[in-house]
Enzyme design. Structure first.
Site, short mmCIF file in Angstrom:
data_model
loop_
_atom_site.label_atom_id
_atom_site.label_comp_id
_atom_site.label_asym_id
_atom_site.label_seq_id
_atom_site.Cartn_x
_atom_site.Cartn_y
_atom_site.Cartn_z
N ASN A 231 0.84 -1.21 0.00
CA ASN A 231 0.00 0.00 0.00
C ASN A 231 0.87 1.26 0.00
OD1 ASN A 231 0.99 0.05 2.57
ND2 ASN A 231 -1.00 0.23 3.60
N LEU A 232 2.18 1.08 -0.07
CA LEU A 232 3.16 2.18 -0.10
C LEU A 232 3.11 3.04 1.17
CD1 LEU A 232 2.89 3.19 -3.88
CD2 LEU A 232 4.32 1.42 -2.80
N ARG B 119 4.87 3.03 3.79
CA ARG B 119 6.17 3.47 4.31
C ARG B 119 6.57 4.81 3.67
NH1 ARG B 119 9.01 5.30 6.53
NH2 ARG B 119 11.06 4.81 7.32
N ARG C 268 6.78 -1.38 11.13
CA ARG C 268 7.84 -2.13 11.79
C ARG C 268 8.71 -1.37 12.79
NH1 ARG C 268 12.76 0.01 11.51
NH2 ARG C 268 13.46 0.68 9.46
N THR D 215 9.79 -11.04 14.84
CA THR D 215 10.89 -10.33 15.49
C THR D 215 11.43 -11.09 16.70
OG1 THR D 215 11.48 -8.30 16.67
CG2 THR D 215 9.20 -8.98 16.82
N SER E 89 7.35 -2.91 23.14
CA SER E 89 6.71 -1.74 22.51
C SER E 89 5.39 -2.22 21.91
CB SER E 89 7.59 -1.16 21.40
OG SER E 89 7.58 -2.02 20.27
N TYR F 97 4.59 -1.93 18.83
CA TYR F 97 4.95 -2.65 17.61
C TYR F 97 5.28 -4.12 17.92
CZ TYR F 97 8.36 -4.96 14.76
OH TYR F 97 9.05 -5.94 14.10
N HIS F 98 6.18 -4.33 18.91
CA HIS F 98 6.56 -5.71 19.23
C HIS F 98 5.34 -6.50 19.72
CE1 HIS F 98 10.71 -3.94 19.36
NE2 HIS F 98 11.00 -5.09 18.82
N LYS G 107 3.44 -8.18 17.00
CA LYS G 107 4.08 -9.40 16.49
C LYS G 107 3.79 -10.58 17.43
CE LYS G 107 6.26 -7.60 12.85
NZ LYS G 107 6.66 -8.08 11.55
N LEU H 177 22.52 0.02 14.68
CA LEU H 177 23.84 -0.09 14.05
C LEU H 177 23.93 0.80 12.80
CD1 LEU H 177 26.65 -1.23 13.84
CD2 LEU H 177 25.69 -3.40 13.05
N THR I 58 24.62 8.10 19.18
CA THR I 58 23.52 8.30 20.12
C THR I 58 23.22 7.02 20.91
OG1 THR I 58 22.00 7.75 18.33
CG2 THR I 58 22.42 10.10 18.70
N ARG J 273 13.35 5.09 25.86
CA ARG J 273 12.56 3.86 25.95
C ARG J 273 12.51 3.32 27.37
NH1 ARG J 273 13.98 0.37 20.54
NH2 ARG J 273 14.48 2.14 19.21
N1 USQ Z 1 19.36 2.44 20.51
C1 USQ Z 1 20.37 3.30 20.91
N2 USQ Z 1 20.62 4.38 20.12
C2 USQ Z 1 19.94 4.64 18.97
C3 USQ Z 1 18.94 3.74 18.55
C4 USQ Z 1 18.67 2.64 19.35
O1 USQ Z 1 21.01 3.10 21.93
O2 USQ Z 1 20.25 5.65 18.33
C5 USQ Z 1 19.07 1.24 21.32
C6 USQ Z 1 17.60 1.13 21.71
O3 USQ Z 1 17.31 1.85 22.91
C7 USQ Z 1 17.45 -0.38 21.86
C8 USQ Z 1 18.42 -0.95 20.82
O4 USQ Z 1 19.32 0.12 20.52
O5 USQ Z 1 17.89 -0.79 23.11
C9 USQ Z 1 17.78 -1.43 19.55
O6 USQ Z 1 16.99 -0.40 18.97
P1 USQ Z 1 16.65 -0.43 17.40
O7 USQ Z 1 15.89 0.81 17.07
O8 USQ Z 1 17.88 -0.70 16.63
O9 USQ Z 1 15.75 -1.75 17.26
P2 USQ Z 1 14.23 -2.08 17.66
O10 USQ Z 1 13.48 -0.90 18.11
O11 USQ Z 1 14.28 -3.25 18.59
O12 USQ Z 1 13.55 -2.55 16.30
C10 USQ Z 1 14.28 -3.04 15.18
C11 USQ Z 1 13.36 -3.00 13.97
C12 USQ Z 1 12.19 -3.96 14.18
C13 USQ Z 1 12.71 -5.34 14.49
C14 USQ Z 1 13.65 -5.30 15.68
C15 USQ Z 1 14.32 -6.63 15.89
O13 USQ Z 1 12.90 -1.68 13.73
O14 USQ Z 1 11.38 -3.98 13.02
O15 USQ Z 1 11.62 -6.19 14.79
O16 USQ Z 1 14.71 -4.36 15.42
S1 USQ Z 1 14.64 -6.91 17.59
O17 USQ Z 1 15.31 -5.73 18.14
O18 USQ Z 1 15.51 -8.07 17.65
O19 USQ Z 1 13.38 -7.13 18.24
#
Ligand code: USQ
Length: 410
Positions: free
Chosen positions: A36-37, A39, A105, A149, A191, A193-194, A197, A251, A265, A334
């Site tokens: 549906n575009l 994003r 997501r 996830t 969250s 979002y999570h 899932k 990352l 950050t 968070r």
């Molecule tokens: N974080 C930082 N600095 C930042 C961004 C994030 O320290 O600038 C920290 C967050 O507080 C968190 C961690 O890094 O503790 C991961 O954050 P993220 O934004 O990289 O990942 P997340 O919100 O968990 O979501 C992402 C995707 C999501 C997927 C998930 C996989 O957006 O779609 O489901 O990663 S997982 O994390 O394994 O659940």
């Protein structure tokens, strides 16, 4: 490789959906993108754009055809709202497999306001349920592969490895014996979002049991990188690359920040340990999952789609060492554990032939180079993550690893 099949990629215009569609098309499959575009609309709402310049989906598929001679078909369908359109499409096209990426997501986006919470729940839960419902109603026996996830498991330290979806438990029976069962690993979302899932998992469990749908759920970690073999084939096939505080993931954000000279950050102490996977491996895992469908009547197949775990502050230090960046220790917007350990079982993909790309493989500097190339497109004011999990900021982590109080940077 399995023989060519007809595959629907729902959400095929997105960050993992697009390179997946290209990869499967290149492997000789007939690929249909349904999207549906949304994003792209969210980019407009937030006033940000992908670091990399993206063409329209129609232009992307045209370039793909011109480059490779292969066609990817695009259908503008909103899974959450256009149930009849979806049903008619499935009835007419009868795909052999459906890959479901069509969900909102981003955790920070889902927590921005009450409206964003409602949107995320309505969109994600309806999209998944409409799809399951329509598969049953049309009698289409497609293998459904869903992008879930790692976050469904949560991030509490339990001192045991996280299994691939199911946990063996013993239940004390009334006569004092112990009955064994395998249950879905307890859901512990961090969250809205999570949480959607986690709800998806129950929908899958029900439809596999009640209707015999063949379903694979991929519990994916944080994706890093941007290019895959196919997106490299032409500049206009480039993947999207998010850097903003809502959609950029940790990352990739650090790598872009390093490229533009912005302090890295880190939220809180950076003691959060998370699971990671490179985008090329993500695409390969989906192909492997597609080639190994569960039998009709079997329980939902679950894979942990991740290849390594890292602590956020270790990533920051690694990239700071690589690029000479400063690290900014920020108050964490968070509500999450300040420090956690994470050990994850992921043998299933390894046994099926995945040879992981790791951080040690030198791709980090390639991403910094991509980021430098498009640095002129970055709006620095959109880098900070401002979506807060709670209005009570005192409840969030507010000190660095040495216990010093933190201030926001802009
Ligand atoms: N974080 C930082 N600095 C930042 C961004 C994030 O320290 O600038 C920290 C967050 O507080 C968190 C961690 O890094 O503790 C991961 O954050 P993220 O934004 O990289 O990942 P997340 O919100 O968990 O979501 C992402 C995707 C999501 C997927 C998930 C996989 O957006 O779609 O489901 O990663 S997982 O994390 O394994 O659940």
């Amino acid at each position: 490789m399995v023989s060519a099949i007809k595959v629907a990629v729902l959400g095929g215009d997105g960050f993992v959906g697009w390179p997946t569609a290209l990869h499967l098309s290149n492997a000789g499959h007939e690929v249909h993108i349904l999207d549906n575009l949304s994003r792209r609309w969210i980019d407009t709402e937030l006033g940000v754009q992908s670091l990399t310049p993206m063409d329209s989906i129609q232009e992307r598929t045209r370039v793909w055809h011109a480059e490779t001679g292969r066609r990817i078909h695009f259908h503008l369908i909103d899974l959450a709202r256009d149930y009849e359109l979806l049903k008619n499409w499935l009835r007419d096209e009868r795909p052999d497999a459906v890959i479901h990426f069509a969900e909102q997501r981003a955790a920070p986006y889902s927590m921005k306001s009450d409206r964003h919470k409602n949107y995320t729940v309505n969109n994600n839960v309806n999209a998944t349920h409409n799809l399951l419902n329509a598969l049953v109603e049309t009698g289409v026996d497609a293998h459904l592969v869903h992008l879930g996830t790692m976050g469904v498991y949560g991030y509490s330290t339990v001192g045991a490895a996280i299994p691939e979806g199911y946990l063996p438990v013993g239940i004390e029976t009334m006569d004092g014996a112990t009955a064994s069962q395998e249950i879905l690993y307890p859901a512990n979302p961090g969250s809205i979002y999570h949480m959607t899932k986690c709800l998806d998992q129950l929908l899958f469990q029900f439809y596999a049991k009640n209707d015999g749908l063949r379903i694979t759920d991929l519990h994916q970690g944080i994706v890093w990188g941007t290019h895959t073999r196919e997106t490299r084939l032409h500049p206009q096939l480039v993947n999207r690359f998010d850097y903003d505080g809502d959609y950029g993931t940790v990352l990739n954000r650090f790598l872009i920040q390093a490229a533009i000279g912005y302090p890295l950050t880190v939220h809180g102490t950076g003691g959060q340990t998370r699971a990671f996977i490179h985008i090329q491996d993500s695409v390969r895992c989906i192909e492997i999952a597609l080639e190994n469908p569960p039998a009709r009547g079997a329980r939902v197949e679950i894979f942990n789609q991740m290849t390594e775990t890292h602590r956020v502050r270790d990533l920051a230090k690694l990239i700071s060492g690589l690029a000479g960046s400063e690290i900014a220790w920020l108050p964490n917007p968070r509500k999450e554990a300040a420090e956690n350990d994470l050990v994850v079982r992921n043998e299933k993909f390894r046994e099926l032939g995945l040879d992981p790309i790791t951080l040690a493989d030198g791709l980090l500097s390639e991403i910094v180079d991509v980021a430098k190339k498009f640095a002129y497109r970055v709006d620095r004011s959109r880098v900070p993550a401002v979506s807060a999990w709670t209005r009570d900021i005192a409840a969030t982590i507010n000190h660095d690893p040495e216990g010093r109080r933190l201030k926001s940077v802009s």
